[in-house]
Design a protein around this motif. Structure first.
Motif: not given
Length: 742
Positions: A157-159, A496-499, A518-533
Motif C-alpha cells: 500500500p506504500n504510494g 493506502r499509506i505514504q511512508r 533545509d532540514t528534515g523532521n525525525p518525528h514525521l508520520k506516514p500519510q494515510q489515504t482512503q481511495d474510492f474509484e
C-alpha cells in the motif's frame, strides 16, 4: 511485544496466509470433485490463430491492443513510441501515458497527486526510484506500462497516489537475436544502446546495455517577499541565475532464465546504472528592506558534482501447478545505491564591501534494500481465484556529510559543526490474502493486507535517536459488472499509506547558500489515504472508451514548508499536513481510423484541497486543473510511420504554493524502414521549446514567484539495426478487457 517479536509474528501470519490459500484451494477443488477446476481460461493461456475470438469478455486477437483493462489496473502499450525507439528515457514515455505526469526533475505524479511507487514486473524498483533516474534510463526495454491507481492487497500500500508497473519485453525467439541503436542530437547529445538474446531449449539469456550524454542550460528568475504577522513587509529577495548541466550515464541489465523442467523456471537479473552530473550555476541575489534600501548584493558561483551507481540483483523461482494461473513464485532481491554530492559555492559581495566567502558541502549516501517475497495463485471452482503471499523489506540508509561555511579560501579544513552522520533503517513485514469470485455478471475481488513497520533513526550530530513501531491492516475491494461483452462498470476502494523517504527524517540543518537552508523532521508520520474509484468502459466501433471518477481523502501528508528565519534566509522543513482531498474525472479514448491512422486521447479534470497548513498558515487552499494529452500515429505506407504527441502538464497544489509545469509540449517522430533490418528514426522533442515551470508562493508570511526555463528542445537522428534471426510475431492473445481476469 518487542519489535522483533512483532516481525516474527507477522512472518508467521505471512506463512499462514500462504498455507490458507493452499489448503483453501485444495478444499474447494475436492468439493468440485475429482480435483478439476472450473476456472475461466486466462488470457495468457489462450491460443490464437490470428482470428478474433471472444470468451466471456476476453478478446483474442493477433494484434496487441494499445490499451488493456483489468479489474485492478490499466495497461498501455509503449512499444510504438518513436521517442522510446530512439533512446528516449522512461520519463519521456510515461508523459504519454494517461494519468501520469513527470516533471523535469523526474518526480512522478498520478492525477496530480504525489506518492507513486515505481515497479518492474510487479516488484518495487529502488533503482528507478532514485533521484532523476527515470530521466536517464531508456524506455526501449519495456513494452507496456501498467497504471494502478487503486491496487489490490497483493501489492504494497506504500504510494498514496498508486503504482506504475513497467513490463519488460519477454518475447525472445529461439536462437540468437539482437538490436542496436544510436542517436545523435543537434546540441552534442547522444544516446546509444542495444539488446541481445540467446535462447535454446532450456536457457534464455537477455542483455541490455547502453550509455548517453546530455547537456543543456536552465535559466531561473525568482522574486520573494517576506512579511511579519501584521502584514508588514520585512524583506524582498531577487535572484537570477543560469545553470549549465552536463550529464553522462551508463546502464546494463542481464537476465538469464533457466527452465528447470516444463513447470519450473529460475530467473536471475543483474542490473547496473552509473551516472555523473556536473552542474555549474552562476547568478546574483539581492536583498532589500521594507523601504527598498539595499541590504545585500552577492554574486554566486555554485559548482555541484553529482555521481552515483546502483546495482540490483534478483533471484526468482516460479513453479506452475495443474490448472490455469496456478503457481508459486519466490523472489529475493538486493539493491545497493551509492551516491556522492560535492558542492562548492563562491560568494563575491558587491554590497556590503566584505571579503569573498566560500562554502563547501560533501555528502556520501549509501542505501541498501533487501526484499524477500512469496506469491501463491490458485484457481478455485466456479471461476474463483485465491492469492496469498508475504513480503519482507529491509531498507537501510547511511549518510555522511562534511564541509565548511563562510571560509576565506575554497581549500579550508572541514568545520566539525558542518559534519553529520545519519543512519536510517526501516523493516516492513507483510502478509496478504485476496479472493476473487464471479456471481453471474458481477465479479468481486476482496483483499486484506497486514503490515508491520519498525523504524530506527540515529543522527550523531544532533544526538537524535527515534524508534517507532506500527502494525496496520489494509483492506481492498474491487467490483466489476459486465453489462455485455464490451461494456463494464467498475468500483473499487483501498486504504493506502505514504511512508516518508529516509532523507525527510534527517534533522541535520543543511546550508544551501546565503539565503537557503533545509532540514528534515525525525518525528514525521506516514500519510494515510482512503481511495474510492468508479469507472465505465466500452468498446464502440473498435474504439476503447474509459471514463473514471475518483476521490481521495488523506491525513498526515508529508510536505516541504518554507519559512523566513530572518535576513531573507528561507528554511525548508519537512512537515505533516492535517488533511488533503483530491477528486476528479478522467477520460481515455483509443482507437483506429481508416488509411493507417490510430489515436490515443485522454483528459483529466481534478480538484485538490489542502486543509490546516502548518507553521502559522491555516488557510485552506484549493484548485481545479484540467490536463490533456494526445497521440496520433500514421502508417503512411509499409516503410513510413509518423507520430505526433502533445500534452499539457499538470498543476500541483502545495501547502504554500502552486507548482505548474509550462506547456503544451509537442513532440514529433518519423521512422523510415530502409531495409528489413535497418530503419532511420528521427524525433523532435518539445518542438516549440515550451518546457519550463512556474512556482507561485502566496501565504500570509511569504509571497513570491519563480520561473525556470528547461530548454528541452531536442532533435535526434537515429539508426536502429536488428541482427540475427528476426523474431516472428508471437501469436500471443492480447486482451482488451479481461472481465476480471489477470
Amino acid at each position: 511485544m518487542s519489535r522483533w517479536r512483532r516481525h516474527i509474528a507477522l512472518s508467521g501470519f505471512a506463512a499462514l496466509t500462504a498455507l490458507a490459500g493452499i489448503a483453501g484451494g485444495a478444499w474447494a477443488q475436492s468439493q468440485a470433485g475429482g480435483g478439476q477446476t472450473q476456472a475461466q481460461p486466462s488470457p495468457s493461456d489462450q491460443k490464437s490463430d490470428g482470428k478474433s475470438t471472444t470468451v466471456k469478455g476476453v478478446t483474442v486477437t493477433a494484434d496487441k491492443p494499445a490499451v488493456r483493462a483489468d479489474i485492478d489496473r490499466r495497461s498501455y502499450d509503449i512499444s510504438k513510441d518513436l521517442a522510446a525507439q530512439n533512446g528516449a528515457s522512461i520519463a519521456d514515455a510515461l508523459r504519454n501515458v494517461p494519468s501520469v505526469d513527470v516533471d523535469v526533475d523526474g518526480k512522478v505524479t498520478l492525477r496530480g497527486a504525489a506518492g507513486v511507487t515505481i515497479m518492474v514486473d510487479g516488484k518495487p524498483s529502488p533503482m528507478l526510484a532514485g533521484p532523476g533516474v527515470l530521466l536517464q534510463v531508456p524506455a526501449d526495454q519495456y513494452e507496456r506500462v501498467e497504471v494502478m491507481t487503486n491496487p489490490s492487497a497483493a501489492f504494497s500500500p506504500n504510494g498514496a497516489a498508486g503504482i506504475i508497473n513497467l513490463i519488460t519485453k519477454k518475447h525472445h525467439p529461439m536462437g540468437s537475436f539482437g538490436f542496436a541503436r544510436v542517436a545523435v542530437d543537434n546540441a552534442d547529445r547522444y544516446r546509444g544502446g542495444g539488446s541481445a538474446s540467446i535462447k535454446n531449449d532450456k536457457v534464455t539469456v537477455v542483455l541490455y546495455a547502453g550509455e548517453g550524454r546530455d547537456e543543456r542550460t536552465q535559466p531561473h528568475a525568482g522574486d520573494t517577499e517576506a512579511f511579519d504577522s501584521a502584514g508588514g513587509l520585512l524583506t524582498s529577495t531577487t535572484d537570477r541565475d543560469n545553470a549549465l548541466l552536463r550529464l553522462r550515464y551508463q546502464y546494463a541489465d542481464i537476465v538469464p532464465t533457466w527452465d528447470l523442467d516444463p513447470k519450473s523456471q529460475l530467473t536471475f537479473r543483474l542490473s547496473g546504472y552509473r551516472h555523473s552530473n556536473e552542474a555549474e550555476d552562476i547568478g546574483e541575489t539581492t536583498l532589500t528592506g521594507p523601504s527598498g534600501a539595499l541590504i545585500e548584493d552577492v554574486n554566486e558561483k555554485n559548482l555541484n558534482d553529482l555521481s552515483g551507481e546502483d546495482v540490483t540483483g534478483e533471484l526468482k523461482f516460479r513453479r506452475e501447478f495443474t490448472g490455469d494461473e496456478h503457481d508459486l513464485t519466490l523472489a529475493l532481491s538486493v539493491d545497493r545505491s551509492a551516491n556522492s554530492s560535492d558542492r562548492l559555492l563562491s560568494e563575491a559581495f558587491a554590497f556590503p564591501a566584505v571579503p569573498d566567502a566560500f562554502q563547501r558541502s560533501d555528502n556520501d549516501d549509501i542505501t541498501r534494500t533487501i526484499d524477500f517475497s512469496g506469491d501463491y495463485n490458485r484457481p478455485l471452482s466456479g471461476g474463483a481465484k485465491l492469492k496469498a503471499g508475504w513480503d519482507i523489506n529491509d531498507e537501510t540508509d547511511l549518510s555522511v556529510t562534511s564541509g565548511f561555511l563562510d571560509a576565506a579560501t575554497p581549500t579550508a579544513p572541514d568545520d566539525p559543526g558542518q559534519s553529520d552522520h545519519y543512519h536510517f533503517r526501516r523493516l516492513v513485514s507483510a502478509g496478504y490474502l485476496t479472493y476473487q469470485q464471479p456471481f453471474g455478471k458481477l465479479t468481486v475481488m476482496g483483499g486484506l493486507r497486514l503490515e508491520g513497520e519498525n523504524l530506527y533513526i540515529d543522527d550523531v550530530t544532533t544526538s537524535t535517536v527515534v524508534r517507532a513501531d506500527d502494525v496496520h491492516l489494509y483492506p481492498t475491494i474491487h467490483l466489476d459488472y459486465a453489462i455485455d461483452d464490451d461494456q463494464h462498470l467498475q468500483a473499487s476502494y483501498s486504504e493506502r499509506i505514504q511512508r516518508p523517504d529516509p532523507s525527510q527524517f534527517d534533522p541535520f540543518l543543511r546550508v544551501l547558500g546565503p539565503f537557503n537552508q533545509d532540514t528534515g523532521n525525525p518525528h514525521l508520520k506516514p500519510q494515510q489515504t482512503q481511495d474510492f474509484e468508479t469507472s465505465w468502459q466500452d468498446r464502440i466501433g473498435g474504439a476503447f472508451v474509459l471514463a473514471t471518477a475518483y476521490y481521495k481523502s488523506s491525513t498526515g501528508g508529508v510536505t516541504e514548508v518554507t519559512t523566513d528565519v530572518g535576513a531573507g534566509v528561507l528554511l525548508s522543513t519537512a512537515e505533516n499536513l492535517t488533511r488533503s482531498k483530491n477528486a476528479g474525472v478522467e477520460l481515455v479514448l483509443n482507437g483506429k481510423l481508416p488509411h493507417g491512422f490510430s489515436y490515443s486521447l485522454s483528459s483529466n479534470a481534478y480538484w485538490n484541497q489542502i486543509d490546516g497548513v502548518v507553521l502559522n498558515d491555516t488557510v485552506t487552499r484549493a484548485q481545479t486543473t484540467i490536463t490533456a494529452r494526445a497521440s496520433i500515429n500514421w502508417q503512411a505506407d509499409p516503410k513510413d510511420f509518423l507520430q505526433i504527441t502533445a500534452y499539457s502538464p499538470s498543476r500541483i497544489l502545495m501547502p504554500q504554493s502552486i507548482f505548474e509545469s509550462r506547456g503544451p509540449i509537442v513532440n514529433l517522430g518519423w521512422r523510415r524502414k530502409l531495409t528489413d533490418k535497418l530503419s532511420l528514426v528521427t524525433t523532435v522533442g518539445d518542438v516549440f521549446d515550451r518546457g519550463g515551470s512556474v512556482n507561485v508562493y502566496d501565504t500570509e508570511l511569504l509571497r513570491g514567484r519563480g520561473v525556470t526555463d528547461y530548454h528541452n528542445r531536442s532533435i535526434y537522428l537515429g539508426l536502429n539495426l536488428t541482427f540475427g534471426a528476426a523474431p516472428k510475431q508471437q501469436q500471443e492473445p492480447a486482451f482488451d478487457y479481461s472481465g476480471g481476469q489477470h
